[in-house]
Design an enzyme around this catalytic site. Structure first.
Site, PDB file in Angstrom:
ATOM      1  N   GLY A  11      29.642  79.980  -1.237  1.00  8.46           N
ATOM      2  CA  GLY A  11      30.667  79.298  -1.994  1.00  8.46           C
ATOM      3  C   GLY A  11      30.026  78.132  -2.692  1.00  8.46           C
ATOM      4  CB  CYS A  12      31.496  74.940  -3.658  1.00  7.32           C
ATOM      5  SG  CYS A  12      31.017  73.297  -4.154  1.00  7.32           S
ATOM      6  CG  HIS A  13      25.890  73.576  -4.819  1.00 10.17           C
ATOM      7  ND1 HIS A  13      24.978  73.817  -5.805  1.00 10.17           N
ATOM      8  CD2 HIS A  13      26.804  72.752  -5.360  1.00 10.17           C
ATOM      9  CE1 HIS A  13      25.304  73.153  -6.889  1.00 10.17           C
ATOM     10  NE2 HIS A  13      26.416  72.508  -6.635  1.00 10.17           N
ATOM     11  CB  CYS A  15      31.637  74.041   0.756  1.00  7.61           C
ATOM     12  SG  CYS A  15      33.121  73.648  -0.193  1.00  7.61           S
TER      13      CYS A  15
END
Length: 160
Positions: A11-13, A15
């Site tokens: 997912g988003c880096h 996160c």
């Protein structure tokens, strides 16, 4: 103390960075974009982690699979490739075995790819350690904090 490198994307880096920074045995997390080879040579959000023998690769992979949509092949997979990027061939075979072993914990098929690490571009410094700098920002509250709560509930013995 010898450190081992491996990279994770999902997912988003922001996160992913926050999740791995909170683990015992993880000494360094580098946030940015990772590219593999061939059809996966485009850059995708990911982190490189450097860890000690205080945490096992199996635990890292189990946490990675639990903290992103590792069974969902959604439309943003080019930007958010679900992947384990290995630095050494032995990590490839270990990761394949671990994913096969963990599949029984999931209702749907794990889509996480195991790919050779090829290249890395770090995020701008203003985005590094994003959660630590901005824990009350709406993105952090909505997306990162639930992942950290999951960690404290299911993996508390591995948290710093």
């Amino acid at each position: 103390m010898e450190l081992t490198k491996i990279a994770f994307g999902g997912g988003c880096h922001w996160c992913t960075e926050a999740v791995f920074e909170s683990l015992k045995g993880v000494e360094k997390v580098s946030q940015g974009w990772v590219a593999s080879t061939e059809k996966n040579s485009s850059f995708s959000e990911a982190v490189i982690i450097e860890f000690t023998n205080k945490i096992e690769l199996k635990t890292l992979i189990e946490i990675h699979l639990a903290t992103h949509k590792s069974t969902s092949n959604h439309s943003m997979r080019a930007k958010y490739r679900s992947a384990i990027y290995y630095f050494h061939p032995v990590q490839k075979s270990e990761s394949e075995f671990i994913i096969k072993e963990l599949q029984s914990n999931f209702n749907d098929k794990i889509i996480t790819q195991i790919l050779p690490f090829n290249n890395f571009k770090p995020s701008k410094s203003c985005f590094q350690n994003y959660y630590q700098k901005n824990p009350q920002k709406p993105f952090c509250v909505k997306y990162i904090q639930p992942k950290l709560h999951l960690l404290s509930k299911e993996f508390s013995n591995h948290m710093k």
